[in-house]
Design a protein around this motif. Structure first.
Motif, PDB file in Angstrom:
ATOM      1  N   GLU A  78      45.374  70.525  47.585  1.00 40.49           N
ATOM      2  CA  GLU A  78      45.045  71.395  46.373  1.00 40.49           C
ATOM      3  C   GLU A  78      44.155  70.519  45.438  1.00 40.49           C
ATOM      4  O   GLU A  78      43.312  70.905  45.026  1.00 40.49           O
ATOM      5  N   ALA A  79      44.860  69.096  45.186  1.00 42.63           N
ATOM      6  CA  ALA A  79      44.094  68.208  44.546  1.00 42.63           C
ATOM      7  C   ALA A  79      42.604  67.923  44.943  1.00 42.63           C
ATOM      8  O   ALA A  79      41.816  67.701  44.354  1.00 42.63           O
ATOM      9  N   LEU A  80      42.469  67.751  46.334  1.00 40.03           N
ATOM     10  CA  LEU A  80      41.154  67.570  47.012  1.00 40.03           C
ATOM     11  C   LEU A  80      40.245  68.719  46.704  1.00 40.03           C
ATOM     12  O   LEU A  80      39.126  68.642  46.712  1.00 40.03           O
ATOM     13  N   GLY A  81      40.985  69.882  46.654  1.00 39.43           N
ATOM     14  CA  GLY A  81      39.861  70.958  46.188  1.00 39.43           C
ATOM     15  C   GLY A  81      39.508  71.066  44.981  1.00 39.43           C
ATOM     16  O   GLY A  81      38.283  71.346  44.909  1.00 39.43           O
ATOM     17  N   ARG A  82      40.001  70.283  44.024  1.00 41.42           N
ATOM     18  CA  ARG A  82      39.497  70.221  42.668  1.00 41.42           C
ATOM     19  C   ARG A  82      38.379  69.154  42.437  1.00 41.42           C
ATOM     20  O   ARG A  82      37.679  69.127  41.728  1.00 41.42           O
ATOM     21  N   THR A  83      38.598  67.951  43.451  1.00 44.35           N
ATOM     22  CA  THR A  83      37.565  67.012  43.359  1.00 44.35           C
ATOM     23  C   THR A  83      36.403  67.265  44.486  1.00 44.35           C
ATOM     24  O   THR A  83      35.712  66.119  44.735  1.00 44.35           O
ATOM     25  N   ARG A  84      36.504  68.497  45.178  1.00 45.40           N
ATOM     26  CA  ARG A  84      35.424  68.623  46.158  1.00 45.40           C
ATOM     27  C   ARG A  84      35.359  67.750  47.267  1.00 45.40           C
ATOM     28  O   ARG A  84      34.405  67.521  48.005  1.00 45.40           O
ATOM     29  N   GLY A  85      36.589  67.272  47.629  1.00 44.27           N
ATOM     30  CA  GLY A  85      36.945  66.624  48.800  1.00 44.27           C
ATOM     31  C   GLY A  85      36.925  64.980  48.518  1.00 44.27           C
ATOM     32  O   GLY A  85      37.148  64.480  49.669  1.00 44.27           O
ATOM     33  N   TYR A  86      36.722  64.695  47.397  1.00 43.33           N
ATOM     34  CA  TYR A  86      36.511  63.298  47.194  1.00 43.33           C
ATOM     35  C   TYR A  86      37.569  62.396  46.512  1.00 43.33           C
ATOM     36  O   TYR A  86      38.395  63.154  45.762  1.00 43.33           O
ATOM     37  N   ALA A  87      37.901  61.368  46.991  1.00 43.83           N
ATOM     38  CA  ALA A  87      39.156  60.562  46.289  1.00 43.83           C
ATOM     39  C   ALA A  87      38.843  59.222  46.840  1.00 43.83           C
ATOM     40  O   ALA A  87      37.979  58.643  47.714  1.00 43.83           O
ATOM     41  N   CYS A  88      39.877  58.143  46.129  1.00 45.39           N
ATOM     42  CA  CYS A  88      39.595  56.875  46.350  1.00 45.39           C
ATOM     43  C   CYS A  88      41.083  56.650  47.269  1.00 45.39           C
ATOM     44  O   CYS A  88      42.085  57.329  47.255  1.00 45.39           O
ATOM     45  N   LEU A  89      40.998  55.503  48.269  1.00 45.56           N
ATOM     46  CA  LEU A  89      41.833  55.485  49.222  1.00 45.56           C
ATOM     47  C   LEU A  89      43.254  54.776  48.396  1.00 45.56           C
ATOM     48  O   LEU A  89      43.149  53.977  47.622  1.00 45.56           O
TER      49      LEU A  89
ATOM     50  N   ASP B  53      45.281  52.507  49.249  1.00 42.95           N
ATOM     51  CA  ASP B  53      45.624  51.043  49.725  1.00 42.95           C
ATOM     52  C   ASP B  53      44.460  50.383  49.288  1.00 42.95           C
ATOM     53  O   ASP B  53      44.465  49.137  49.380  1.00 42.95           O
ATOM     54  N   GLU B  54      43.216  51.137  48.979  1.00 38.48           N
ATOM     55  CA  GLU B  54      42.169  50.287  48.715  1.00 38.48           C
ATOM     56  C   GLU B  54      41.452  51.128  47.468  1.00 38.48           C
ATOM     57  O   GLU B  54      40.438  52.061  47.748  1.00 38.48           O
ATOM     58  N   PRO B  55      41.782  50.964  46.474  1.00 43.51           N
ATOM     59  CA  PRO B  55      41.540  51.893  45.217  1.00 43.51           C
ATOM     60  C   PRO B  55      40.097  51.937  44.711  1.00 43.51           C
ATOM     61  O   PRO B  55      39.472  52.975  44.300  1.00 43.51           O
ATOM     62  N   TRP B  56      39.156  50.983  45.320  1.00 44.22           N
ATOM     63  CA  TRP B  56      37.885  50.941  44.831  1.00 44.22           C
ATOM     64  C   TRP B  56      36.975  51.393  46.126  1.00 44.22           C
ATOM     65  O   TRP B  56      35.616  51.365  46.131  1.00 44.22           O
ATOM     66  N   VAL B  57      37.520  52.061  46.848  1.00 50.38           N
ATOM     67  CA  VAL B  57      37.009  52.691  48.335  1.00 50.38           C
ATOM     68  C   VAL B  57      37.073  53.980  47.981  1.00 50.38           C
ATOM     69  O   VAL B  57      38.035  54.763  48.290  1.00 50.38           O
ATOM     70  N   CYS B  58      36.001  54.802  47.671  1.00 45.23           N
ATOM     71  CA  CYS B  58      36.172  56.201  47.217  1.00 45.23           C
ATOM     72  C   CYS B  58      35.056  56.949  48.008  1.00 45.23           C
ATOM     73  O   CYS B  58      33.975  56.640  48.108  1.00 45.23           O
ATOM     74  N   THR B  59      35.585  58.083  48.802  1.00 42.57           N
ATOM     75  CA  THR B  59      34.477  58.553  49.538  1.00 42.57           C
ATOM     76  C   THR B  59      35.191  60.116  49.902  1.00 42.57           C
ATOM     77  O   THR B  59      36.169  60.402  49.166  1.00 42.57           O
ATOM     78  N   ALA B  60      34.462  61.022  50.924  1.00 41.74           N
ATOM     79  CA  ALA B  60      35.060  62.023  51.270  1.00 41.74           C
ATOM     80  C   ALA B  60      36.175  62.021  52.347  1.00 41.74           C
ATOM     81  O   ALA B  60      36.102  61.251  53.167  1.00 41.74           O
ATOM     82  N   VAL B  61      37.410  62.360  51.864  1.00 45.25           N
ATOM     83  CA  VAL B  61      38.493  62.470  52.738  1.00 45.25           C
ATOM     84  C   VAL B  61      39.135  63.683  53.128  1.00 45.25           C
ATOM     85  O   VAL B  61      38.909  64.684  52.527  1.00 45.25           O
ATOM     86  N   THR B  62      39.993  63.649  54.042  1.00 41.38           N
ATOM     87  CA  THR B  62      40.889  64.873  54.307  1.00 41.38           C
ATOM     88  C   THR B  62      42.209  64.483  53.724  1.00 41.38           C
ATOM     89  O   THR B  62      42.460  63.238  53.179  1.00 41.38           O
ATOM     90  N   PRO B  63      43.123  65.584  53.643  1.00 44.12           N
ATOM     91  CA  PRO B  63      44.522  65.038  53.097  1.00 44.12           C
ATOM     92  C   PRO B  63      45.070  63.940  54.019  1.00 44.12           C
ATOM     93  O   PRO B  63      46.076  63.019  53.569  1.00 44.12           O
ATOM     94  N   TRP B  64      44.942  64.356  55.220  1.00 48.36           N
ATOM     95  CA  TRP B  64      45.687  63.335  56.365  1.00 48.36           C
ATOM     96  C   TRP B  64      45.199  61.525  55.892  1.00 48.36           C
ATOM     97  O   TRP B  64      45.900  60.848  55.976  1.00 48.36           O
ATOM     98  N   ASP B  65      43.899  61.667  55.531  1.00 50.92           N
ATOM     99  CA  ASP B  65      43.080  60.668  55.355  1.00 50.92           C
ATOM    100  C   ASP B  65      44.076  59.827  54.395  1.00 50.92           C
ATOM    101  O   ASP B  65      44.479  58.591  54.133  1.00 50.92           O
TER     102      ASP B  65
END
Length: 229
Positions: free
Chosen positions: A151-162, A164-176
């Motif tokens: 649900e949260a990724l739906g609000r960000t159009r699939g983008y988030a930061c990792l 364990d590496e919070p400055w690595v931000c990209t298109a991810v899946t919930p499993w990522d």
């Protein structure tokens, strides 16, 4: 002639020599370049036998995150940064990625122009720094965790930061995200060191978020750019 290749351990001293004083406060590249080289994610541009630029690429599923582009000061303005970026995009395609992303500090006008020139589009703003701290909230598991992250990724159009590496931000899946951290609900949903709302986490550790609040020390905000490959 400008050529490109993966960085090797022997390149590290030369890379450090021109990335120590990128800004008034220095640069983080000397601290991470050894790890990037060991992980096989660092690349260099070579001109007349010397390193002209360095950058890195991290694959996350079908996405690629580009980071740490630095051009030797005396060679700036000659198109090397653009050439390096285009080379990395070719590398991401060869690796099978379908989207590439990167962060540019809001104040870095030249870099905004460069990434737009090669096809990147603005997606969202990412905030980073040291959080004010507070309660850890309630952590989720199982289907509840998956549904909350989806649900949260739906609000960000699939983008988030990792997580364990919070400055690595990209298109991810919930499993990522779930494979790298456990989602918890405090003032907002957060996974590891990344929050879908206000900043949350250990006040002594860098975190990133999609909301500018919740920081005791907030760094420059960054624009997340993406390009489909």
């Amino acid at each position: 002639m400008l050529t490109f290749r993966k960085a090797s351990e022997g390149d590290i001293p030369e890379i450090v020599s021109f990335t120590m004083d990128t800004w008034d406060w220095g640069d983080y590249i000397p601290e991470v370049i050894g790890r990037w080289v060991a992980e096989g994610r660092a690349y260099v541009a070579v001109l007349e036998g010397h390193i002209a630029a360095v950058a890195a690429m991290k694959l996350v599923g079908k996405s690629a995150y580009l980071q740490g582009l630095r051009v030797k000061p005396e060679l700036r303005g000659r198109g090397i940064g653009e050439a390096m970026t285009r080379f990395l995009l070719d590398e991401t395609r060869r690796a099978g990625a379908s989207v590439a992303t990167l962060l540019v500090a809001e104040w870095n006008t030249p870099s905004h122009g460069l990434v737009k020139k090669v096809g990147f589009k603005e997606r969202m703003v990412i905030y980073g720094g040291r959080p004010a701290g507070g309660g850890t909230g309630r952590c989720l598991s199982g289907l509840e965790a998956y549904e909350a992250v989806a649900e949260a990724l739906g609000r960000t159009r699939g983008y988030a930061c990792l997580p364990d590496e919070p400055w690595v931000c990209t298109a991810v899946t919930p499993w990522d995200l779930l494979s790298r951290g456990r989602p918890c609900v405090g003032d907002a949903l957060y996974v590891g060191r990344f929050s879908f709302g206000a900043a949350q986490g250990d006040p002594q550790t860098d975190v990133t978020s999609v909301d500018p609040s919740g920081y005791k020390q907030r760094y420059a905000s960054h624009v997340l750019y993406a390009v489909e490959l």
